[in-house]
Write a protein that holds these residues in place. Structure first.
Motif, short mmCIF file in Angstrom:
data_model
loop_
_atom_site.label_atom_id
_atom_site.label_comp_id
_atom_site.label_asym_id
_atom_site.label_seq_id
_atom_site.Cartn_x
_atom_site.Cartn_y
_atom_site.Cartn_z
N ASP A 127 -11.24 -7.87 5.83
CA ASP A 127 -10.69 -7.90 7.33
C ASP A 127 -9.23 -8.22 7.50
O ASP A 127 -8.91 -9.38 7.74
CB ASP A 127 -11.72 -9.06 7.87
CG ASP A 127 -11.50 -9.19 9.37
OD1 ASP A 127 -11.01 -8.09 9.85
OD2 ASP A 127 -11.90 -10.34 9.81
N VAL A 128 -8.55 -7.14 7.07
CA VAL A 128 -7.12 -7.47 7.32
C VAL A 128 -6.72 -5.94 7.75
O VAL A 128 -7.13 -5.05 8.09
CB VAL A 128 -6.52 -7.74 5.86
CG1 VAL A 128 -6.86 -8.88 5.31
CG2 VAL A 128 -6.75 -6.51 4.97
N GLU A 129 -5.37 -6.05 8.24
CA GLU A 129 -4.82 -4.75 8.58
C GLU A 129 -4.63 -3.72 7.46
O GLU A 129 -4.43 -4.20 6.40
CB GLU A 129 -3.59 -5.07 9.24
CG GLU A 129 -3.34 -5.97 10.70
CD GLU A 129 -1.88 -6.12 11.01
OE1 GLU A 129 -1.02 -5.52 10.28
OE2 GLU A 129 -1.85 -6.88 12.22
N ALA A 130 -4.63 -2.50 7.78
CA ALA A 130 -4.94 -1.33 7.02
C ALA A 130 -3.31 -1.46 6.18
O ALA A 130 -3.23 -0.98 4.84
CB ALA A 130 -4.73 -0.07 7.57
N SER A 131 -2.34 -1.94 6.69
CA SER A 131 -1.06 -1.91 6.04
C SER A 131 -0.80 -3.16 4.80
O SER A 131 -0.02 -2.99 3.89
CB SER A 131 0.16 -2.35 6.86
OG SER A 131 -0.15 -3.65 7.34
N ILE A 132 -2.03 -4.03 4.72
CA ILE A 132 -1.92 -4.95 3.98
C ILE A 132 -2.76 -4.63 2.44
O ILE A 132 -3.57 -3.93 2.47
CB ILE A 132 -3.12 -6.38 4.14
CG1 ILE A 132 -2.37 -6.78 5.62
CG2 ILE A 132 -3.04 -7.22 3.26
CD1 ILE A 132 -1.10 -7.52 5.39
N ASP A 133 -1.78 -4.84 1.43
CA ASP A 133 -2.46 -4.27 0.02
C ASP A 133 -3.30 -5.35 -0.24
O ASP A 133 -3.00 -6.45 -0.65
CB ASP A 133 -1.03 -4.26 -0.94
CG ASP A 133 -1.54 -3.80 -2.21
OD1 ASP A 133 -2.35 -3.21 -2.31
OD2 ASP A 133 -0.60 -3.48 -3.13
N THR A 134 -4.50 -4.87 -0.52
CA THR A 134 -5.64 -5.89 -1.25
C THR A 134 -5.77 -5.35 -2.88
O THR A 134 -7.33 -5.47 -3.05
CB THR A 134 -6.71 -5.34 -0.29
OG1 THR A 134 -7.41 -4.19 -0.51
CG2 THR A 134 -6.63 -5.85 1.05
N TYR A 135 -5.05 -4.66 -3.37
CA TYR A 135 -5.35 -4.46 -4.84
C TYR A 135 -4.89 -5.30 -5.87
O TYR A 135 -3.89 -6.02 -5.56
CB TYR A 135 -4.65 -2.94 -5.08
CG TYR A 135 -4.85 -2.19 -6.35
CD1 TYR A 135 -5.81 -1.44 -6.48
CD2 TYR A 135 -4.27 -2.60 -7.74
CE1 TYR A 135 -6.29 -0.73 -7.69
CE2 TYR A 135 -4.50 -2.05 -8.95
CZ TYR A 135 -5.34 -1.19 -9.03
OH TYR A 135 -5.85 -0.60 -10.06
N VAL A 136 -6.00 -5.70 -6.77
CA VAL A 136 -5.60 -6.71 -7.76
C VAL A 136 -5.11 -6.12 -8.88
O VAL A 136 -5.94 -5.24 -9.66
CB VAL A 136 -6.62 -7.42 -8.18
CG1 VAL A 136 -6.53 -8.30 -9.13
CG2 VAL A 136 -7.39 -8.24 -6.82
N ASP A 137 -3.74 -6.00 -9.20
CA ASP A 137 -3.10 -5.61 -10.60
C ASP A 137 -3.91 -5.86 -11.79
O ASP A 137 -4.17 -5.10 -12.78
CB ASP A 137 -1.61 -5.62 -10.46
CG ASP A 137 -0.96 -4.97 -9.27
OD1 ASP A 137 -1.45 -3.96 -9.03
OD2 ASP A 137 -0.06 -5.57 -8.82
N ALA A 138 -4.02 -7.17 -12.04
CA ALA A 138 -4.41 -7.68 -13.14
C ALA A 138 -4.78 -9.09 -13.09
O ALA A 138 -3.80 -9.90 -13.05
CB ALA A 138 -3.34 -7.54 -14.31
N TYR A 139 -5.97 -9.43 -13.05
CA TYR A 139 -6.53 -10.87 -13.12
C TYR A 139 -7.36 -11.17 -14.24
O TYR A 139 -8.38 -10.47 -14.45
CB TYR A 139 -7.13 -11.27 -11.68
CG TYR A 139 -7.74 -12.74 -11.46
CD1 TYR A 139 -6.72 -13.86 -11.58
CD2 TYR A 139 -9.02 -13.12 -11.68
CE1 TYR A 139 -6.82 -15.07 -11.39
CE2 TYR A 139 -9.42 -14.30 -11.74
CZ TYR A 139 -8.21 -15.31 -11.47
OH TYR A 139 -8.82 -16.67 -11.80
N GLU A 140 -7.08 -12.06 -15.15
CA GLU A 140 -7.70 -12.28 -16.35
C GLU A 140 -8.68 -13.64 -16.14
O GLU A 140 -8.24 -14.73 -15.60
CB GLU A 140 -6.65 -12.64 -17.36
CG GLU A 140 -7.47 -12.61 -18.80
CD GLU A 140 -6.44 -13.08 -19.79
OE1 GLU A 140 -6.37 -12.01 -20.58
OE2 GLU A 140 -5.83 -14.16 -19.87
#
Length: 609
Positions: A127-140
């Motif tokens: 539930d954010v604006e389309a311009s917000i990056d919601t990609y997780v590069d690397a979470y261990e």
């Protein structure tokens, strides 16, 4: 924080989340993110065991785990796990010590749910604006992490948290949202802070001495410091330390001295961390010690999980060979020092393998076995029996046999429509007689049966049910699949032997075998993928120090009550005391809800874990 949301009542369902009714006389308390449980007290026995309760469009609800009846007070107490508690009940699939999560936050959440077969939760789009990056590069995540821990951690890595809602489809929706900072809002909007508890401590440790000793007696020490505000000072010289030289081991970062210094010493276990440091130029000992260095190996599983490991370099073999034309004098005793070639069409090169001897039975060492050996069931192939082939007697090893086994199927196979000819019916020949024109005639019919001594199996045919049929019915009669059953040989005390084996030189042949030597040399140096292993003894010490200082909050907020504010777990709030001027900003870590007579009261817990 109390806010005036007036709910008519709570709804409750059966175990499968089918609505049963609504309860309007009750009191409920819900610990969302700490204990992650609830307690609902009512006067009526309404919610069934393993049932659910909820308030539509909110996180308020849970699954019934226990029912406590008090006959004296006439009340019934329902307890169980909140929605977050349910997520915290599933452990993530992790094959090694850690696992790397990569992808959009929604895809990560849904993947974790699908892996554990959790169908009553669903991951929604952020539930954010389309311009917000919601990609997780690397979470261990570590082995043993729960789905809830993984979701909260992955979301926090991109400055997000989650909202949870029971929606009209009776699915619990997980909605990634941005964390909110209400500090300025509370300061400048004029919202009335009706109360908070706050403490300031001026006598806190600001110099921590951390020591350890390894198994061979090597002693290590590092000093960590904070300033008057509790900020930890630099303790390493690089963002990616590997060894002692990357840490600040002296007292050059000390800020508070004299009467302001408060020191404490902690003796820690030695817990070195393996780290692989890139080597960009060829080491001087490469030719001799190449196998002390590593290369990075990356593999991707079918589910997209990336596995990274470090492996030692291996030497490259080279051969210097001469074809033998006459039998060497040491052939019978030293044949393993000679080689046979094989040609690799893919690389266009020859490789050489050492000659191996021939394993034969040693007929001078035969022992008759008259009692069944304890390992017969799984090692019968190691025993022999005498076999007369008509002209001589030889020893053969016992072997299992394969027998057809027909297994009745209880459900229709997936490939029935296209592969029914691979399955079987159990039938027998039913013989009857009928008289036609005064003549008695024998009539034979093939009839399905379950258990008869004269039964046998036939393959299914398309016209089993009707002439010119296409696909036989699976449900009209029993059907079977054919498996192979391994039959272990029967022990024969009159004809079982243990025969020793021996290795003999292979028969020498001219122009077949090579003499020479095999050399192993260092592989080519790879400047882009060569690493050396470093044992970092200081990382665990520093982590102990950081954890120690994190618990020493000079300003500690224990509770806050604010009117007309709705914050999510993970959001930031704060307060300032008018009398002392002490201010504090901290993260919401839990929300304790109480619902009575339709009014929801929410008390936030701040700054915990």
């Amino acid at each position: 924080m109390a806010y005036g949301i007036d709910y008519e009542g709570i709804y409750y369902t059966d175990e499968n989340r089918n609505d049963i009714g609504m309860m309007d006389t009750y009191k409920a308390s819900l610990d969302l993110a700490d204990e992650k449980d609830f307690e609902v007290t009512a006067n009526d026995y309404a919610i069934p065991p393993k049932g659910w309760w909820y308030i539509l469009g909110t996180e308020i609800g849970g699954k019934i785990g226990a029912i406590d009846v008090d006959s004296e007070s006439g009340t019934i107490k329902y307890t169980g796990r909140s929605f977050r508690g349910l997520l915290d009940s599933y452990v993530c699939e992790i094959t090694g010590a850690t696992r790397l999560l990569q992808g959009s936050i929604t895809d990560i959440i849904q993947m974790l749910l699908d892996e554990e077969g959790v169908t009553f939760f669903q991951a929604d789009s952020p539930d954010v604006e389309a311009s917000i990056d919601t990609y997780v590069d690397a979470y261990e995540i570590d082995a043993g992490a729960t789905i809830y821990e993984a979701i909260i951690g992955a979301a926090a890595s991109i400055d997000m948290t989650i909202a949870i809602e029971w929606q009209s489809d009776h699915i619990i929706h997980i909605i990634p949202i941005l964390k909110q900072d209400f500090t300025d809002y509370l300061k400048y909007s004029g919202v009335e802070q009706t109360g908070f508890q706050i403490k300031q401590d001026y006598d806190l440790v600001n110099h921590l001495v951390l020591t350890s000793k390894d198994d061979v007696g090597n002693f290590r020490v590092i000093h960590m410091f904070t300033d008057s505000g509790g900020t930890v000072q630099a303790y390493k010289t690089t963002d990616t330390p590997y060894e002692a030289s990357d840490y600040i081991l002296d007292k050059s970062m000390q800020v508070l001295t004299g009467q302001d210094e408060i020191a404490e010493c902690k003796d820690c276990d030695d817990s070195p961390v393996d780290k692989y440091k890139a080597v960009s130029s060829m080491p001087g000992d490469w030719d001799k010690n190449y196998d002390d260095y590593y290369y990075k190996d990356t593999e991707e599983d079918s589910d997209g999980t990336v596995e990274i490991s470090y492996k030692n370099f291996e030497g490259v073999e080279s051969d210097s060979m001469t074809l033998t034309t006459s039998k060497p004098s040491d052939w019978d005793t030293n044949y393993a020092s000679y080689y046979t070639p094989s040609y690799d069409q893919y690389t266009g090169t020859y490789t050489y393998s050492a000659v191996t001897g021939e394993t034969v039975l040693d007929m001078s060492n035969v022992i008759k076995i008259t009692a069944q050996p304890f390992d017969w069931a799984y090692n019968y192939g190691e025993y022999y029996y005498k076999f007369n082939n008509g002209s001589s007697v030889e020893y053969k090893s016992y072997a299992s046999t394969s027998k057809d086994k027909y297994v009745r199927m209880t459900s229709k196979p997936s490939d029935w429509n296209t592969n029914f000819g691979s399955y079987y019916r159990k039938v027998y020949k039913k013989i009857t007689y009928k008289t036609v024109n005064g003549k008695k005639t024998k009539v034979t019919e093939i009839v399905d049966c379950l258990d008869r001594s004269d039964a046998y199996y036939v393959t299914c045919k398309k016209d089993d049910d009707e002439k010119n049929g296409k696909i036989p019915s699976f449900t009209k009669r029993p059907h079977y699949r054919k498996d192979n059953k391994t039959v272990i040989p029967t022990f024969d005390k009159t004809n079982t032997y243990h025969v020793m084996t021996k290795t003999t030189p292979p028969t020498w042949a001219a122009n077949k075998y090579y003499s020479g030597r095999k050399d192993v040399k260092a592989p080519p140096f790879d400047a882009l993928n060569t690493y050396e292993l470093k044992k970092d003894h200081y990382e665990s010490l520093c982590k102990t120090g950081l954890d120690f200082f994190a618990e020493l909050e000079s300003d500690s907020m224990r509770a806050i009550t604010i009117d007309d504010l709705s914050a999510n777990i993970g959001d930031t709030v704060g307060g300032t005391d008018a009398m002392t001027g002490i201010s504090i900003v901290a993260e919401v870590t839990n929300n304790n809800l109480t619902i009575e007579k339709g009014i929801v009261t929410s008390d936030y817990e701040i700054g915990g874990k």
